[in-house]
Design an enzyme around this catalytic site. Sequence first.
Site, short mmCIF file in Angstrom:
data_model
loop_
_atom_site.label_atom_id
_atom_site.label_comp_id
_atom_site.label_asym_id
_atom_site.label_seq_id
_atom_site.Cartn_x
_atom_site.Cartn_y
_atom_site.Cartn_z
N ALA A 53 5.06 13.93 2.92
CA ALA A 53 3.67 13.91 3.39
C ALA A 53 3.27 12.54 3.88
N ILE B 183 7.19 2.17 2.64
CA ILE B 183 6.15 1.26 2.13
C ILE B 183 6.43 -0.18 2.58
N VAL C 286 1.06 5.02 -0.11
CA VAL C 286 0.43 6.34 0.00
C VAL C 286 1.44 7.37 0.50
N GLU D 26 -0.27 3.56 10.06
CA GLU D 26 -1.76 3.53 9.89
C GLU D 26 -2.41 4.75 10.53
N TYR E 212 0.86 -1.19 0.00
CA TYR E 212 0.00 0.00 0.00
C TYR E 212 0.90 1.24 0.00
N PHE F 30 10.60 -6.14 34.70
CA PHE F 30 11.80 -6.98 34.56
C PHE F 30 13.05 -6.32 35.16
N GLY F 31 12.95 -5.07 35.58
CA GLY F 31 14.12 -4.38 36.14
C GLY F 31 15.27 -4.36 35.14
N ARG G 104 -20.78 2.46 9.01
CA ARG G 104 -19.54 3.24 8.93
C ARG G 104 -18.87 3.22 10.31
N1 CO8 Z 1 -14.71 7.52 4.90
C1 CO8 Z 1 -15.32 8.23 3.92
N2 CO8 Z 1 -14.98 9.51 3.61
C2 CO8 Z 1 -14.01 10.08 4.33
C3 CO8 Z 1 -13.34 9.41 5.37
C4 CO8 Z 1 -13.73 8.06 5.64
N3 CO8 Z 1 -13.13 7.36 6.62
N4 CO8 Z 1 -12.40 10.23 5.91
C5 CO8 Z 1 -12.49 11.41 5.25
N5 CO8 Z 1 -13.46 11.31 4.29
C6 CO8 Z 1 -13.91 12.37 3.38
C7 CO8 Z 1 -14.44 13.56 4.17
O1 CO8 Z 1 -15.81 13.39 4.48
C8 CO8 Z 1 -14.20 14.71 3.22
O2 CO8 Z 1 -15.22 14.68 2.24
P1 CO8 Z 1 -15.74 16.05 1.50
O3 CO8 Z 1 -14.68 16.43 0.56
O4 CO8 Z 1 -16.97 15.61 0.81
O5 CO8 Z 1 -15.95 17.06 2.60
C9 CO8 Z 1 -12.90 14.32 2.54
O6 CO8 Z 1 -12.77 12.91 2.68
C10 CO8 Z 1 -11.69 15.01 3.14
O7 CO8 Z 1 -11.62 14.68 4.51
P2 CO8 Z 1 -10.86 15.57 5.58
O8 CO8 Z 1 -11.28 17.00 5.41
O9 CO8 Z 1 -11.04 14.93 6.92
O10 CO8 Z 1 -9.33 15.41 5.05
P3 CO8 Z 1 -7.96 15.95 5.63
O11 CO8 Z 1 -7.09 16.27 4.50
O12 CO8 Z 1 -8.19 17.00 6.66
O13 CO8 Z 1 -7.27 14.63 6.33
C11 CO8 Z 1 -6.95 12.71 7.73
C12 CO8 Z 1 -7.90 13.63 6.95
C13 CO8 Z 1 -7.89 11.82 8.53
C14 CO8 Z 1 -6.02 13.42 8.67
C15 CO8 Z 1 -6.16 11.84 6.72
O14 CO8 Z 1 -5.23 12.61 6.00
C16 CO8 Z 1 -5.42 10.66 7.39
O15 CO8 Z 1 -6.02 9.60 7.65
N6 CO8 Z 1 -4.10 10.79 7.67
C17 CO8 Z 1 -3.32 9.69 8.23
C18 CO8 Z 1 -2.63 8.92 7.12
C19 CO8 Z 1 -2.40 7.49 7.45
O16 CO8 Z 1 -3.11 6.87 8.23
N7 CO8 Z 1 -1.41 6.90 6.81
C20 CO8 Z 1 -1.14 5.50 6.95
C21 CO8 Z 1 -0.37 5.02 5.76
S1 CO8 Z 1 -0.41 3.25 5.57
C22 CO8 Z 1 0.50 2.61 6.83
O17 CO8 Z 1 1.00 3.29 7.67
C23 CO8 Z 1 0.61 1.13 6.79
C24 CO8 Z 1 1.38 0.49 7.91
C25 CO8 Z 1 1.58 -0.98 7.67
C26 CO8 Z 1 0.47 -1.76 8.32
C27 CO8 Z 1 0.38 -3.12 7.78
C28 CO8 Z 1 -0.59 -3.98 8.57
C29 CO8 Z 1 -2.03 -3.95 8.06
P1 FAD Z 2 4.36 13.49 9.90
O1 FAD Z 2 3.06 13.50 9.20
O2 FAD Z 2 5.43 14.40 9.40
O3 FAD Z 2 4.12 13.75 11.44
C1 FAD Z 2 5.19 14.06 12.34
C2 FAD Z 2 4.58 14.27 13.72
O4 FAD Z 2 3.64 15.36 13.68
C3 FAD Z 2 3.79 13.06 14.21
O5 FAD Z 2 3.96 12.91 15.60
C4 FAD Z 2 2.34 13.44 13.92
O6 FAD Z 2 1.42 12.78 14.77
C5 FAD Z 2 2.38 14.94 14.17
N1 FAD Z 2 1.29 15.61 13.43
C6 FAD Z 2 1.16 15.77 12.10
N2 FAD Z 2 0.01 16.41 11.81
C7 FAD Z 2 -0.61 16.64 12.98
C8 FAD Z 2 -1.84 17.25 13.37
N3 FAD Z 2 -2.71 17.73 12.46
N4 FAD Z 2 -2.15 17.32 14.69
C9 FAD Z 2 -1.30 16.82 15.64
N5 FAD Z 2 -0.12 16.22 15.32
C10 FAD Z 2 0.21 16.14 14.03
N6 FAD Z 2 2.80 4.35 4.69
C11 FAD Z 2 2.21 3.79 3.61
O7 FAD Z 2 1.62 4.48 2.78
N7 FAD Z 2 2.24 2.45 3.43
C12 FAD Z 2 2.88 1.62 4.28
O8 FAD Z 2 2.87 0.40 4.06
C13 FAD Z 2 3.53 2.18 5.43
N8 FAD Z 2 4.21 1.38 6.30
C14 FAD Z 2 4.97 1.98 7.28
C15 FAD Z 2 5.84 1.19 8.05
C16 FAD Z 2 6.71 1.78 8.96
C17 FAD Z 2 7.65 0.93 9.75
C18 FAD Z 2 6.69 3.20 9.12
C19 FAD Z 2 7.66 3.89 10.05
C20 FAD Z 2 5.80 3.96 8.41
C21 FAD Z 2 4.94 3.37 7.47
N9 FAD Z 2 4.10 4.14 6.67
C22 FAD Z 2 3.47 3.58 5.59
C23 FAD Z 2 4.05 5.57 6.86
C24 FAD Z 2 3.26 5.99 8.09
O9 FAD Z 2 1.89 5.81 7.90
C25 FAD Z 2 3.62 7.45 8.37
O10 FAD Z 2 4.94 7.47 8.87
C26 FAD Z 2 2.66 8.10 9.36
O11 FAD Z 2 1.37 8.21 8.81
C27 FAD Z 2 3.16 9.49 9.80
O12 FAD Z 2 3.57 10.26 8.72
P2 FAD Z 2 5.02 10.99 8.73
O13 FAD Z 2 6.02 9.98 9.07
O14 FAD Z 2 5.16 11.73 7.47
O15 FAD Z 2 4.95 11.99 9.94
#
Ligand code: CO8
Ligand code: FAD
Length: 379
Positions: A129, A156, A124, A362, A122, A337-338, A310
């Site tokens: 960003a 990723i 993203v 996530e 995945y 565990f000290g 939802r």
């Molecule tokens: N469902 C449906 N619609 C949604 C949802 C949802 N959950 N969330 C937002 N939307 C819609 C909103 O309603 C809005 O719609 P509209 O345009 O009609 O008003 C639109 O999307 C925009 O939403 P927001 O205004 O809330 O958007 P923002 O830009 O302010 O950002 C977040 C929202 C929630 C902060 C979003 O950017 C976010 O989730 N950030 C975190 C990113 C993240 O989680 N990254 C993870 C990457 S993957 C990863 O880390 C994988 C790790 C490996 C794991 C493997 C084991 C499984």
């Molecule tokens: P930033 O977005 O730069 O954030 C830095 C700090 O600022 C964080 O503490 C954050 O919480 C804080 N912050 C940012 N915005 C706000 C706010 N609005 N309010 C308060 N605090 C805020 N991504 C994928 O797409 N696919 C993957 O498979 C995947 N796997 C991963 C595996 C590992 C081991 C790691 C380390 C990361 C992985 N990621 C993956 C990326 C992961 O999802 C991001 O690292 C995470 O979402 C945070 O983004 P960033 O590292 O850019 O931190």
Amino acid sequence: MGFDLDEDQKQLRDLAHDFAEKEIRPKAPFHDETGDWPKELLHKAYDLGLVNVHIPAEYGGLGLGALNGCILEEEMGWGCTGIATAITANSLAQAPVILAGSTEQKKKWLTPFSSEHLISAYAVTEPGAGSDVAAIQTTAVRKGDKYVLNGQKMWITGAGHANWFFVLAKTDKEAGHKGMSAFVVPRDVKGLSVGKKENNMGQRASDTRGMAFEDVEIDAANLLGKEGDGFVIAMKAFDHTRPLVAAAGVGLARAAMENAVLYAAERKAFGRPIWQHEGVGFMIADMASDIEAARLLTWKAAHQIDNNKRNTLNAAYAKRFTADMAMRVAIDAVQVFGGNGFNKEYPAEKLMRDAKIFQIYEGTSQIQRVIIARELFAK
Ligand code: CO8
Ligand code: FAD
């Protein structure tokens, strides 16, 4: 929904627990030390039917519900969350295809998992960003029946081994989140390069890499949904996968607590087992009750998916609470565990390193709070 598992769920739990105990745990220290990709374990998990469990039956999968996925994930997380992440990352990449793919796309991208052990990733997050998904810079420009992708991705999971990637890119740079589109990108396309494996603090068995797209051409048929749907597809996928990640965190915390209980019963100080000192006994009591609470939040978020509701708010509750809880429990296990907690010969040290990522990937714990606050105030 009751609180007891039915017979099928118990069997699923026992299968995953057995795999975690007999296969994952013995090999986890090696993969933690070396960072080697646990290929053999992944194959075994695949053969046992513990991978790709959410692919619907009509596309060759088990069509397992979200709650059953969480039961499975907790046990694998109990074994080792690094290896569990390597195993489960497929589900994250497959979720957008399951949620938004056409019948043709599902046949093309999901069905092959039933006959071959394939990996999907995945993609993203980018170097610039992560939390702010709408700020990604990767572009996809339509040229005839192709899209041309340029940009970079970072962190990723599984990228070094993936056969295809879910990729989010901008098809309209001026339109914010509404200008984002979702694609499936096969690995073997010209111009796609994958970087070195990152040397991470914890979950070292899992593979994390950067990627670059240089004039990568893919078929326009690989667009999921319509142009502009990408952001919402990615968010909906998180609603499905955050409970799974939370479940793995519950498993990690359970492992830390079990180790702490065994140690605190055995280790003596001031003439009695250390658990009989209130400072230690209360720490373990908090661990146990917080784990129960985290599991219930996680199961509720999953139950909502299984009932077509939802679950954005509950998925964020589960992910936030569990991530912070797992970190706290792992830190406290080191304390129980000290000096031995600070040493690699004992289990607490690895669990503490592995726990940290739950507060980051996530969606960080801060981002879960952002989602919770928005959802509450939207009402
Ligand atoms: N469902 C449906 N619609 C949604 C949802 C949802 N959950 N969330 C937002 N939307 C819609 C909103 O309603 C809005 O719609 P509209 O345009 O009609 O008003 C639109 O999307 C925009 O939403 P927001 O205004 O809330 O958007 P923002 O830009 O302010 O950002 C977040 C929202 C929630 C902060 C979003 O950017 C976010 O989730 N950030 C975190 C990113 C993240 O989680 N990254 C993870 C990457 S993957 C990863 O880390 C994988 C790790 C490996 C794991 C493997 C084991 C499984
Ligand atoms: P930033 O977005 O730069 O954030 C830095 C700090 O600022 C964080 O503490 C954050 O919480 C804080 N912050 C940012 N915005 C706000 C706010 N609005 N309010 C308060 N605090 C805020 N991504 C994928 O797409 N696919 C993957 O498979 C995947 N796997 C991963 C595996 C590992 C081991 C790691 C380390 C990361 C992985 N990621 C993956 C990326 C992961 O999802 C991001 O690292 C995470 O979402 C945070 O983004 P960033 O590292 O850019 O931190």
